[in-house]
Design an enzyme around this catalytic site. Sequence first.
Site, PDB file in Angstrom:
ATOM      1  N   CYS A 184       0.868  -1.189   0.000  1.00 36.81           N
ATOM      2  CA  CYS A 184       0.000   0.000   0.000  1.00 36.81           C
ATOM      3  C   CYS A 184       0.898   1.232   0.000  1.00 36.81           C
ATOM      4  O   CYS A 184       0.784   2.127   0.836  1.00 36.81           O
ATOM      5  CB  CYS A 184      -0.947   0.000   1.189  1.00 36.81           C
ATOM      6  SG  CYS A 184      -1.881  -1.529   1.397  1.00 36.81           S
ATOM      7  N   ALA A 185       1.817   1.268  -0.969  1.00 36.86           N
ATOM      8  CA  ALA A 185       2.970   2.163  -0.934  1.00 36.86           C
ATOM      9  C   ALA A 185       2.689   3.592  -1.386  1.00 36.86           C
ATOM     10  O   ALA A 185       3.359   4.525  -0.936  1.00 36.86           O
ATOM     11  CB  ALA A 185       4.079   1.580  -1.808  1.00 36.86           C
ATOM     12  N   ALA A 186       1.767   3.797  -2.323  1.00 37.32           N
ATOM     13  CA  ALA A 186       1.561   5.132  -2.891  1.00 37.32           C
ATOM     14  C   ALA A 186       1.017   6.092  -1.819  1.00 37.32           C
ATOM     15  O   ALA A 186       0.280   5.665  -0.924  1.00 37.32           O
ATOM     16  CB  ALA A 186       0.598   5.037  -4.071  1.00 37.32           C
ATOM     17  N   PRO A 187       1.401   7.384  -1.885  1.00 38.60           N
ATOM     18  CA  PRO A 187       2.143   8.069  -2.953  1.00 38.60           C
ATOM     19  C   PRO A 187       3.654   8.011  -2.843  1.00 38.60           C
ATOM     20  O   PRO A 187       4.347   8.633  -3.635  1.00 38.60           O
ATOM     21  CB  PRO A 187       1.650   9.507  -2.826  1.00 38.60           C
ATOM     22  CG  PRO A 187       1.394   9.677  -1.371  1.00 38.60           C
ATOM     23  CD  PRO A 187       0.864   8.347  -0.893  1.00 38.60           C
ATOM     24  N   LYS A 227       7.167   6.593   2.183  1.00 38.76           N
ATOM     25  CA  LYS A 227       7.903   5.523   2.868  1.00 38.76           C
ATOM     26  C   LYS A 227       8.804   4.772   1.894  1.00 38.76           C
ATOM     27  O   LYS A 227       9.908   4.344   2.261  1.00 38.76           O
ATOM     28  CB  LYS A 227       6.916   4.585   3.558  1.00 38.76           C
ATOM     29  CG  LYS A 227       6.068   5.282   4.622  1.00 38.76           C
ATOM     30  CD  LYS A 227       5.049   4.348   5.240  1.00 38.76           C
ATOM     31  CE  LYS A 227       4.153   5.077   6.235  1.00 38.76           C
ATOM     32  NZ  LYS A 227       3.248   6.053   5.591  1.00 38.76           N
ATOM     33  N   ASP A 247       1.628  -0.380   5.446  1.00 40.70           N
ATOM     34  CA  ASP A 247       0.862   0.807   5.847  1.00 40.70           C
ATOM     35  C   ASP A 247      -0.565   0.540   5.388  1.00 40.70           C
ATOM     36  O   ASP A 247      -0.970   0.915   4.294  1.00 40.70           O
ATOM     37  CB  ASP A 247       1.452   2.047   5.185  1.00 40.70           C
ATOM     38  CG  ASP A 247       0.809   3.336   5.680  1.00 40.70           C
ATOM     39  OD1 ASP A 247      -0.093   3.263   6.535  1.00 40.70           O
ATOM     40  OD2 ASP A 247       1.190   4.420   5.206  1.00 40.70           O
ATOM     41  N   CYS A 272      -2.741   5.127   9.906  1.00 39.97           N
ATOM     42  CA  CYS A 272      -2.940   6.525  10.324  1.00 39.97           C
ATOM     43  C   CYS A 272      -4.339   6.642  10.927  1.00 39.97           C
ATOM     44  O   CYS A 272      -5.194   7.385  10.440  1.00 39.97           O
ATOM     45  CB  CYS A 272      -2.732   7.491   9.165  1.00 39.97           C
ATOM     46  SG  CYS A 272      -3.770   7.200   7.715  1.00 39.97           S
TER      47      CYS A 272
END
Length: 434
Positions: free
Chosen positions: A249-252, A255, A312, A365
């Site tokens: 779940c890397a975008a944008p 990290k 994430d 978050c």
Amino acid sequence: MPRRPNSPRPDDVPGFPARRAALRLLDAVLRRGDPLELALHGAAQGLPQSDRALVHAIAAEVLRHLPDLDALIDGATKQILPDDAKARMVLRIALVQTLVLGTPAHAAIATALPLVDGGPRKLVHGVFGTVTRGEPVLPDPPTLPAEVVERWTGQWGEAMPQAAAIAYAVRPPVDVTLRDAAETAKWTTELNGASFAPGHVRLPANSDQGAIADLPGFAEGAWWVQDIAASCAARLLGAGEGRTILDLCAAPGGKTMQLAAAGWHVLSVDQSKKRLERLSENLTRTTLSATVVPADLRQWQPDAPVDAILLDAPCTATGIYRRHPDVLHRIGPRQIAELAELQGELLARAAGWLKPGGRIVYATCSLEQAEGEEQVERFLAAHPDFALVPATVAELPEDMAPTSQGWLRSLPDMLADRGGADGFFIARLARQAN
């Protein structure tokens, strides 16, 4: 009520298209539950950029002050208007312009009345006049929605929602993460900011967020915008030394860039091709490298086990309510439960991709324990081959200490005297070596 023969058409009233778009945007958020940022494109389609910014400002401030605006409206009506009544929504739009955005009362009502053309114009005009003649001042800090206060009080105690309300009233700061942590002193001076950790700079409180790209170092990729709390997930994974890590779940890409800068070989996986385009643009600007993979984690898996994973996970995002006030009105028990179920599924699936001795950092978050503490406790109970690796003070920014359990939980009172931080939960887990 028919329009008088000589009255202007609504579209001919200056500023009306933007107010109509704000009405559409608020309807999308409050009635359909759409995220504010995603709904903005459809609601403001065809408007110039300056009007789009106004549409966003009106809607965001209505959402930020919704309980207090409704209290003013209810105090000026003999019969309480339904929550979804068009007249109530139009009054919210008119009042927030006058009380928050500084629009003169006559201009606010002139652009609002055409929104109820053929409807209760006299009611809207009368209630607006009654409220504004009283010269009201909205509470500072704003009142949080009652259901949010009840939910957070149950999880964290009474002091937490009080701190959350105070944080809600303050413009969130802009943090940047540096490509080269060794240049922290240089960029702290160049950007006239403050630093809480190597590789971090907090910009001055009066920074123009619309001009970020014009600041020194941005164009050459020396840094990127990333909240101090969000940066802690990658910090807990340390130096990569050429090892392979999955950023899920890397975008944008904040990290991903941190991990690449720390020497990891990064596989960045995300379901959104559009958001991955932004990640690729960020990698190009910073001259960092990662392998970008568009995929749904529920179907995809790596070719071989990896050394580390950063998950994430998709979440309610209640931890970034200061920047996205819509989450306080869109998110409730049903959404929390649905996302917690997805997080559990993804965490269990990703854990199977780790090499023995490898580590996984789980982050959300969110300010909901169901998406943080409870999630990790449930995972550890079901996976005896995993153990929590406590975070240490030395790994985290100053005044961001781990909890007694060993994970990081940033609440609204963290760094409160220096602008605060987003709400995050971050835990580091290790798979037992063979």
